[in-house]
Design an enzyme around this catalytic site. Sequence first.
Site, mmCIF file in Angstrom:
data_model
loop_
_atom_site.group_PDB
_atom_site.id
_atom_site.type_symbol
_atom_site.label_atom_id
_atom_site.label_comp_id
_atom_site.label_asym_id
_atom_site.label_seq_id
_atom_site.Cartn_x
_atom_site.Cartn_y
_atom_site.Cartn_z
ATOM 1 N N LYS A 13 0.824 -1.262 0.071
ATOM 2 C CA LYS A 13 -0.005 0.057 0.102
ATOM 3 C C LYS A 13 0.825 1.071 0.046
ATOM 4 O O LYS A 13 0.628 2.093 -0.698
ATOM 5 C CB LYS A 13 -0.708 0.072 1.257
ATOM 6 C CG LYS A 13 -1.845 -1.138 1.447
ATOM 7 C CD LYS A 13 -2.842 -1.046 2.460
ATOM 8 C CE LYS A 13 -2.160 -0.843 3.668
ATOM 9 N NZ LYS A 13 -1.509 -2.212 4.251
ATOM 10 N N ARG A 88 -9.307 1.049 9.376
ATOM 11 C CA ARG A 88 -8.617 -0.300 9.509
ATOM 12 C C ARG A 88 -9.851 -1.062 10.300
ATOM 13 O O ARG A 88 -9.559 -2.502 10.579
ATOM 14 C CB ARG A 88 -7.527 -0.349 10.650
ATOM 15 C CG ARG A 88 -6.211 -0.643 9.531
ATOM 16 C CD ARG A 88 -5.031 -0.455 10.736
ATOM 17 N NE ARG A 88 -3.959 -1.133 10.428
ATOM 18 C CZ ARG A 88 -2.843 -0.698 9.739
ATOM 19 N NH1 ARG A 88 -2.801 0.579 9.130
ATOM 20 N NH2 ARG A 88 -1.685 -1.411 9.708
ATOM 21 N N ARG A 127 11.781 -5.719 4.174
ATOM 22 C CA ARG A 127 11.480 -4.080 4.243
ATOM 23 C C ARG A 127 12.327 -4.011 5.476
ATOM 24 O O ARG A 127 13.280 -2.612 5.396
ATOM 25 C CB ARG A 127 10.175 -3.874 4.831
ATOM 26 C CG ARG A 127 9.925 -2.264 4.906
ATOM 27 C CD ARG A 127 8.443 -1.912 4.717
ATOM 28 N NE ARG A 127 7.567 -2.280 5.799
ATOM 29 C CZ ARG A 127 6.292 -2.125 5.844
ATOM 30 N NH1 ARG A 127 5.817 -1.768 4.681
ATOM 31 N NH2 ARG A 127 5.640 -2.557 6.948
ATOM 32 N N ARG A 139 11.716 -0.419 11.696
ATOM 33 C CA ARG A 139 10.481 -0.393 12.359
ATOM 34 C C ARG A 139 10.311 -1.329 13.412
ATOM 35 O O ARG A 139 10.835 -2.649 13.041
ATOM 36 C CB ARG A 139 9.258 -0.583 11.297
ATOM 37 C CG ARG A 139 8.742 0.751 10.639
ATOM 38 C CD ARG A 139 7.639 0.310 9.899
ATOM 39 N NE ARG A 139 6.655 0.037 10.227
ATOM 40 C CZ ARG A 139 5.463 -0.215 9.587
ATOM 41 N NH1 ARG A 139 5.271 0.171 8.669
ATOM 42 N NH2 ARG A 139 4.556 -0.874 10.143
ATOM 43 N N ARG A 150 0.022 -8.606 13.746
ATOM 44 C CA ARG A 150 -0.599 -7.366 12.806
ATOM 45 C C ARG A 150 -1.528 -8.199 11.809
ATOM 46 O O ARG A 150 -2.493 -7.760 11.466
ATOM 47 C CB ARG A 150 0.599 -6.953 12.182
ATOM 48 C CG ARG A 150 1.350 -5.733 12.911
ATOM 49 C CD ARG A 150 2.692 -5.536 12.580
ATOM 50 N NE ARG A 150 2.665 -4.746 11.351
ATOM 51 C CZ ARG A 150 3.753 -4.375 10.372
ATOM 52 N NH1 ARG A 150 4.654 -5.050 10.638
ATOM 53 N NH2 ARG A 150 3.330 -3.598 9.478
HETATM 54 P P1 AMP Z 1 1.150 0.598 9.160
HETATM 55 O O1 AMP Z 1 2.251 1.614 9.326
HETATM 56 O O2 AMP Z 1 -0.220 0.965 8.625
HETATM 57 O O3 AMP Z 1 1.513 -0.781 8.998
HETATM 58 O O4 AMP Z 1 0.521 0.815 10.758
HETATM 59 C C1 AMP Z 1 1.478 0.484 11.931
HETATM 60 C C2 AMP Z 1 0.940 0.663 13.204
HETATM 61 O O5 AMP Z 1 0.148 1.735 13.421
HETATM 62 C C3 AMP Z 1 -0.174 -0.563 13.164
HETATM 63 O O6 AMP Z 1 -0.073 -2.088 13.439
HETATM 64 C C4 AMP Z 1 -1.115 -0.092 14.366
HETATM 65 O O7 AMP Z 1 -0.755 -0.498 15.613
HETATM 66 C C5 AMP Z 1 -1.031 1.374 14.269
HETATM 67 N N1 AMP Z 1 -2.077 1.988 13.191
HETATM 68 C C6 AMP Z 1 -1.894 2.392 11.960
HETATM 69 N N2 AMP Z 1 -3.028 2.891 11.333
HETATM 70 C C7 AMP Z 1 -4.138 2.326 12.118
HETATM 71 C C8 AMP Z 1 -5.456 2.496 12.113
HETATM 72 N N3 AMP Z 1 -6.400 2.989 11.058
HETATM 73 N N4 AMP Z 1 -6.109 2.105 13.267
HETATM 74 C C9 AMP Z 1 -5.477 1.468 14.215
HETATM 75 N N5 AMP Z 1 -4.101 1.234 14.465
HETATM 76 C C10 AMP Z 1 -3.503 1.938 13.429
#
Ligand code: AMP
Length: 196
Positions: A13, A88, A127, A139, A150
């Site tokens: 994404k 999400r 990554r 990360r 996740r």
């Molecule tokens: P991402 O970079 O999108 O993989 O997000 C990393 C982490 O941020 C996720 O595993 C969640 O802990 C948190 N996070 C990101 N976006 C959301 C969302 N829309 N709702 C809840 N937690 C989020």
Amino acid sequence: MRLILLGPPGAGKGTQAQRLVEKHKIPQLSTGDMLRAAVAAQSPVGLKAKAVMDAGELVSDDIVNAIVAERIDQADCKAGFILDGYPRTLAQADAVESMLSERKLKLDTVIELVVDDKALVGRIVKRADDAKAAGLPVRKDDNPQVFDERLREYYKKTAPLTGYYYAKKLLTNVDGMASIDDVTAQIEAVLNTVSA
Ligand code: AMP
């Protein structure tokens, strides 16, 4: 153009969102990036979110909804935006709907990157390795253990959004296992039908 990119962690994404930013001159709103910035800044939101993110769980709907609502009112979002990693949960999807209708805006499309689960963990490990090789911070949640959680969160809470947007006739599936350029081409083809 206002669109949502759906798909599990590691589906691509973020990579596709960056390409869309360049081509369509609209910003990528990644709640993950925004939360990581809040964690780095040790803001009140960041302090609340850190442990949850490190565990691979989802941050509360209230927190992310508030962040996005504030972000879409900024000037650079006037011509549209790409939601990456948000919504999400079904509650977040409802919040998007309210946010947009309050502003008399509409969502143009939702694109789901469909990928094979087995490939995902490999992508996450890559990554992390790429970040390390480039001297960038890795990360904390990009490792196989946290990734498992996740993915579980994704299936429990995010996967139902495909049905939600399908019912609204907004969903298109794209083959996320194709090459990055191919995926971009598939997404552009969808966007052409939307803006036509
Ligand atoms: P991402 O970079 O999108 O993989 O997000 C990393 C982490 O941020 C996720 O595993 C969640 O802990 C948190 N996070 C990101 N976006 C959301 C969302 N829309 N709702 C809840 N937690 C989020």
